[in-house]
Design an enzyme around this catalytic site. Structure first.
Site, mmCIF file in Angstrom:
data_model
loop_
_atom_site.group_PDB
_atom_site.id
_atom_site.type_symbol
_atom_site.label_atom_id
_atom_site.label_comp_id
_atom_site.label_asym_id
_atom_site.label_seq_id
_atom_site.Cartn_x
_atom_site.Cartn_y
_atom_site.Cartn_z
ATOM 1 N N ASP A 266 -12.010 -0.076 1.967
ATOM 2 C CA ASP A 266 -11.073 0.133 3.068
ATOM 3 C C ASP A 266 -11.833 0.382 4.369
ATOM 4 O O ASP A 266 -12.994 0.798 4.348
ATOM 5 C CB ASP A 266 -10.209 1.355 2.726
ATOM 6 C CG ASP A 266 -8.905 1.400 3.491
ATOM 7 O OD1 ASP A 266 -8.667 0.524 4.338
ATOM 8 O OD2 ASP A 266 -8.129 2.335 3.232
ATOM 9 N N GLU B 76 -5.876 -5.454 8.240
ATOM 10 C CA GLU B 76 -4.835 -4.442 8.432
ATOM 11 C C GLU B 76 -4.562 -4.302 9.928
ATOM 12 O O GLU B 76 -5.357 -4.725 10.758
ATOM 13 C CB GLU B 76 -5.232 -3.108 7.797
ATOM 14 C CG GLU B 76 -6.467 -2.465 8.383
ATOM 15 C CD GLU B 76 -6.787 -1.084 7.804
ATOM 16 O OE1 GLU B 76 -6.276 -0.717 6.741
ATOM 17 O OE2 GLU B 76 -7.582 -0.388 8.442
ATOM 18 N N GLU C 127 -8.121 1.877 -3.123
ATOM 19 C CA GLU C 127 -8.808 1.684 -1.838
ATOM 20 C C GLU C 127 -9.747 2.861 -1.580
ATOM 21 O O GLU C 127 -9.340 4.017 -1.636
ATOM 22 C CB GLU C 127 -7.788 1.576 -0.694
ATOM 23 C CG GLU C 127 -6.855 0.387 -0.854
ATOM 24 C CD GLU C 127 -6.067 0.066 0.423
ATOM 25 O OE1 GLU C 127 -6.200 0.795 1.427
ATOM 26 O OE2 GLU C 127 -5.318 -0.928 0.398
ATOM 27 N N ASN D 106 -4.702 4.842 -2.119
ATOM 28 C CA ASN D 106 -5.900 5.371 -1.461
ATOM 29 C C ASN D 106 -6.512 6.489 -2.295
ATOM 30 O O ASN D 106 -5.814 7.424 -2.678
ATOM 31 C CB ASN D 106 -5.544 5.918 -0.081
ATOM 32 C CG ASN D 106 -5.115 4.812 0.862
ATOM 33 O OD1 ASN D 106 -5.945 4.071 1.372
ATOM 34 N ND2 ASN D 106 -3.802 4.666 1.062
ATOM 35 N N GLU E 139 0.845 -1.189 0.000
ATOM 36 C CA GLU E 139 0.000 0.000 0.000
ATOM 37 C C GLU E 139 0.881 1.239 0.000
ATOM 38 O O GLU E 139 1.838 1.326 0.787
ATOM 39 C CB GLU E 139 -0.917 0.022 1.235
ATOM 40 C CG GLU E 139 -1.802 1.277 1.279
ATOM 41 C CD GLU E 139 -2.824 1.282 2.414
ATOM 42 O OE1 GLU E 139 -2.776 0.389 3.285
ATOM 43 O OE2 GLU E 139 -3.673 2.197 2.411
#
Ligand code: C2E
Ligand code: CA
Ligand code: CA
Ligand code: CA
Length: 278
Positions: free
Chosen positions: A179, A236, A149, A117, A58
Site C-alpha cells: 500500500d 488509489e 494491504e 489493512n 477495500e
C-alpha cells in the site's frame, strides 16, 4: 471544517463534543470503543480499468465515538493503537467484520475480493497467518478472496517475524498488497523477496500527475515496476475523468477513488454494487 462541525454539533439534541482539535484520543478511549462496538467498516470499490467490472473493495475502519460525539477517522487513532498494541484487537475486529460483510455481499450474488489493512505489528505475531486461515475456513471463505494491504513504509522497518508471516500467508493462499507505494524507498531487489500480488500506488502520485513532471514519472515507473514484477497495479485516489484517462493510458489494472465512489457503509455499498452492475 470547524464551521461545518459547529453546524452539525449545535443541534440541540446532539451529544456535546469536545472542541475539535483539542480532542485527545487515548488508549482507554479506544478500548471503550472496542468494548461498546463503536467500530464499523466502510467499503470502497476497486474497479478494473479495461472491463470496468468491480474487482473488489477495500474495508476502511470508522469509529462512531460516543465520547467524542461523532466520527473519529483512522488517521486519528490507528497510530496510537499501534503504539499501545491495541492494534491487534482492532485488526481482529476488522477481520471478523470483513468476513461477515463479505459473506453478505456473496449471498447477494456479488463476487468480490476484499482488501483489509493490516499493521506491521499484526504481522510480527507468528500465529497471525494460521489464525486468519482458521477464521476463513470456519466461514467457508476462499483465502484468495482476501487481500491484505501493508504500507510500503511499514515494510521497510524490517520487524522480526514479518517476512516469515508474509510467506505463511502467501502459502495459505491469502493475497498481499503493498500500500501507499512510492512513499517509501523499496528497491526492486527488496520487493522480489516479498510475495506480493499487488502494488497500490499512493494517491499523491495520482492526483498530482497532471501538473507535476516528477510526480508523473513516479506514477509511470511504479506502473512499469508492477508490470516487470508481473503483479497487479492499483491507482488509489482517482478523483476525475483526467485521472482515469491517464491511469488507463499507463495500463494500470485497477482503480479506486472518489471518481468511482467514496467509501460507503455496507448497505449503501450493496446498493452501489446493484446499480453499477445493473
Ligand atoms: P489507505 O489505506 O491509503 O486508504 C485510502 C484512504 O484514502 C482512505 O482514507 C480513503 O477514504 C481515502 N480515499 C479514497 N479515495 C480517495 C480519493 O479519491 N481522494 C481522496 N482525497 N481520498 C481518497 P481513510 O478511510 O480515512 O483511511 C486513512 C488510512 O487509515 C488508510 O489509508 C489506512 O492506512 C488507515 N486505515 C483505514 N482503515 C484501517 C484499518 O481497518 N486498519 C488499519 N490498520 N488501518 C486502516
Ligand atoms: Ca489501504
Ligand atoms: Ca493507500
Ligand atoms: Ca494512505
Amino acid at each position: 471544517l470547524a464551521l461545518l462541525l459547529d453546524q452539525v454539533f449545535n443541534e440541540p439534541f446532539a451529544p456535546k463534543p469536545k472542541p475539535f482539535g483539542k480532542r485527545s484520543v487515548s488508549a482507554d478511549a479506544i478500548q471503550f470503543g472496542l468494548d461498546n462496538d463503536e467500530f464499523t467498516l466502510f467499503f470502497q470499490p476497486k474497479v478494473n480499468v479495461q472491463s470496468q467490472c468491480v474487482f473488489g473493495a477495500e474495508a476502511l475502519i470508522r469509529w462512531f465515538s460516543s465520547e467524542f460525539g461523532g466520527i473519529v477517522g483512522p488517521d486519528e487513532f490507528i497510530p496510537l493503537a499501534e503504539e499501545s498494541s491495541l492494534i491487534n484487537a482492532i485488526t481482529e475486529r476488522v477481520i471478523d467484520m470483513s468476513i461477515q460483510e463479505l459473506k453478505r455481499f456473496k449471498a447477494e450474488g456479488h463476487r468480490l475480493k476484499l482488501s483489509i489493512n493490516v499493521s506491521m505489528l499484526n504481522l510480527s505475531q507468528l500465529d497471525f497467518a494460521t489464525n486468519l486461515a482458521a477464521k476463513l475456513k470456519n466461514e467457508a471463505i476462499d483465502p484468495s478472496d482476501i487481500i491484505l494491504e501493508i504500507t510500503e513504509t511499514a515494510l521497510m522497518r524490517d520487524a522480526t517475524n514479518v517476512l516469515e508471516v508474509l510467506t505463511r500467508l502467501k502459502i495459505l493462499g491469502i493475497c498481499l498488497s503493498i500500500d501507499d507505494f512510492g512513499t517509501g524507498y523499496s528497491s526492486m531487489s527488496q520487493l522480489q523477496h516479498i510475495p506480493f500480488s499487488e502494488l497500490k500506488i499512493d494517491r499523491s502520485f495520482v492526483y498530482g500527475a497532471g501538473e507535476n513532471d516528477s510526480t508523473r514519472r513516479i506514477l509511470e515507473s511504479s506502473a512499469s515496476l508492477a508490470q516487470q514484477l508481473a503483479i497487479a497495479s492499483v491507482a488509489e485516489g482517482v478523483e476525475t475523468r483526467e485521472d482515469w484517462d491517464r491511469i488507463s493510458a499507463l495500463g494500470i489494472d485497477l482503480v479506486q477513488g472518489y471518481f468511482i465512489s467514496k467509501p460507503l457503509p455496507p448497505e449503501d455499498f450493496s446498493t452501489w454494487l446493484r446499480e453499477w452492475n445493473g
